[in-house]
Design an enzyme around this catalytic site. Structure first.
Site, short mmCIF file in Angstrom:
data_model
loop_
_atom_site.label_atom_id
_atom_site.label_comp_id
_atom_site.label_asym_id
_atom_site.label_seq_id
_atom_site.Cartn_x
_atom_site.Cartn_y
_atom_site.Cartn_z
N SER A 22 0.84 -1.22 0.00
CA SER A 22 0.00 0.00 0.00
C SER A 22 0.87 1.26 0.00
CB SER A 22 -0.89 0.03 1.25
OG SER A 22 -1.86 -0.97 1.17
N ASP A 318 -7.30 -7.73 4.96
CA ASP A 318 -6.52 -8.58 4.05
C ASP A 318 -6.00 -9.83 4.75
OD1 ASP A 318 -6.99 -6.82 2.00
OD2 ASP A 318 -5.07 -5.78 2.18
N LYS A 345 -12.73 -8.72 -3.30
CA LYS A 345 -11.26 -8.64 -3.44
C LYS A 345 -10.82 -9.38 -4.71
CE LYS A 345 -10.85 -6.29 0.34
NZ LYS A 345 -10.53 -4.88 0.30
N ARG A 391 -3.15 -13.95 -1.72
CA ARG A 391 -3.29 -14.18 -0.27
C ARG A 391 -3.94 -15.53 0.03
NH1 ARG A 391 -1.32 -9.39 1.14
NH2 ARG A 391 -2.27 -7.50 0.33
#
Ligand code: S3P
Length: 431
Positions: A22, A318, A345, A391
């Site tokens: 980020s 997340d 997502k 992820r």
């Protein structure tokens, strides 16, 4: 590409993880519209951040690779971006597309942004709606809700006061970045404070940023001069989370994860693991370039279940997939609510993690806005799918470390999105 993982005894040693994704995106974007040269250190090598770099290069910004994790950006100034000759490609990266749209909305030129199959299915109306309120000329597929998105030069942008219906750092950031090009004060409020890297970095670059209501309302004064400088980017807590989970779960483990960003809007995973009984200590706490950083020491400890809902979600959104893995080994019933955002997502993460951990024998149930997980349940290695989501792939790899037999994660090349070298690091520290 397949990733094969076998049951492991313990994990130990000292590691670093890639730079925060980020923060890396935001650093490239703000440095590109600043005055002077910015030197980044600890830049994320993940494909997502490289998509951001590529887009800004296409708009004429001179960006140099100056060694591992090092990037040198020659700022073009607030009004120095050039019309791209071709379509901008955000790849798999929602942050690239949504934040970039905020900047493109303020440009005196035409641009089109697209992304991969996953990104083209994800909602863009959440940023297009407020940008239009500011006067942006912006269109997308499916009544302005999906990419490709086209942006053309608008007249004068107006500053707005926008109340975002969802706590989303991408929505907040798109409005604030567009606010850079509007004359006057642009204000965004959100129901719960989401990650605040944009606000912190705008402040670092010298913009006039004010925060109210414990940070839930932010305003920016338009048309600032942003000043370039040196930025040290900390390790990504979202990547560290996989090693923290392994350290919590594997008997006799002791891991030190050095130089991790522990911004309170991101570190919900540490608070939650501790609430579950984890043995985690933050060492050498410090602040670098406006962001809190620490070394994270984790030792194995028995975990118990937890309930997560409401205002706690944004700071660990997340990390829900890896938390679900840990919950399969925790005593009791873990309940996760108010997490419907996970369905938007890179894949529908509620569905994907429930399906894949279920295949491994977990007692996990999907609800409309979350998961219910019973533990502890022994997991069995099997063939799993990443669902094209980095992820999910890494969460299943950690599940594979506690499962009996071999776990094979298909389509695991997607890990390169955020964590190149994940497999090698995992192998190196297991015994
Ligand atoms: C991000 C914000 C979050 C997060 C994403 C990165 C960012 O998304 O899930 O991985 O860098 O601003 P939302 O803004 O959609 O909540």
């Amino acid at each position: 590409m397949e990733l094969r993982v076998c049951r492991a005894n313990r994990i130990s040693g000292e590691i670093t993880v890639p730079g925060d994704k980020s923060i890396s995106h935001r650093a490239v974007m703000l440095a590109s519209v600043s005055e002077g040269i910015t030197q980044l250190e600890g830049f994320s090598p993940g494909k997502d951040c490289l998509s951001t770099v590529r887009c800004f290069k296409q708009m004429g910004v001179h960006i140099e690779d100056s060694g591992p994790g090092k990037v040198r950006i020659h700022g073009a100034g607030l009004y120095g971006l050039k019309e791209p000759e071709n379509i901008l490609d955000a790849g798999n990266s929602g942050t690239t597309m949504r934040l970039l749209l905020g900047i493109l909305a303020g440009q005196p030129f035409f641009s089109v942004v697209t992304g991969d199959d996953s990104l083209r299915q994800r909602p863009m109306d959440r940023v297009i709606t407020p940008l239009r309120l500011m006067g942006a000329e912006i269109w997308g597929r499916k009544q302005g809700s999906r990419a490709p998105v086209a942006v053309s030069a608008s007249g004068k942008l107006q500053p707005i006061k926008y109340s975002s219906p969802i706590p989303s750092a991408q929505v907040k950031s798109a409005v604030l970045l567009c606010g850079l090009f509007a004359e006057g004060q642009t204000t965004v409020s959100e129901p719960v404070l989401s990650r605040d890297h944009t606000e912190r970095m705008l402040d670092w670059f010298g913009a006039d940023v004010q925060r109210y209501d414990d940070g839930r309302t932010v305003s920016i004064k338009g048309r600032p001069v942003l000043r370039a400088g040196q930025i040290k980017i900390p390790g990504d807590i979202s990547s560290a989370a996989f090693f923290i989970a392994a350290g919590c779960l594997l008997p006799g483990s002791e891991m030190l994860i050095a130089n991790v960003g522990i911004n309170p809007t991101r570190s919900g995973i540490i608070r939650t693991f501790k609430e579950m009984g984890a043995d985690i200590t933050l060492l050498n706490k410090r602040e670098e370039c406006g962001e809190p950083v620490a070394d994270v020491l984790v030792r194995q400890a028995p975990l118990h279940s937890v309930e997560i809902s409401g205002r706690h979600l944004p700071s660990l959104i997340d990390e829900i997939p890896i938390l679900a893995v840990a919950a399969t080994q925790a005593e009791g019933t873990t309940v996760i609510r108010d997490a419907a955002e996970l369905r938007f997502k890179e894949t529908d993460r509620i569905k994907a993690i429930a399906l894949e951990l279920g295949r491994m024998g977990a007692a996990i149930k999907e609800t409309p806005d979350g998961l219910i997980i019973e533990g502890p349940v022994p997991l069995k290695g099997t063939v799993c799918l990443s669902h094209g989501d980095h992820r999910i792939a890494m969460s299943l790899a950690i599940a594979g470390l506690v499962a009996e037999g071999e776990t094979i994660i298909q389509d695991s090349g997607i890990i390169e999105i955020s964590f190149p070298g994940f497999r090698e690091k995992l192998e190196q520290f297991l015994s």
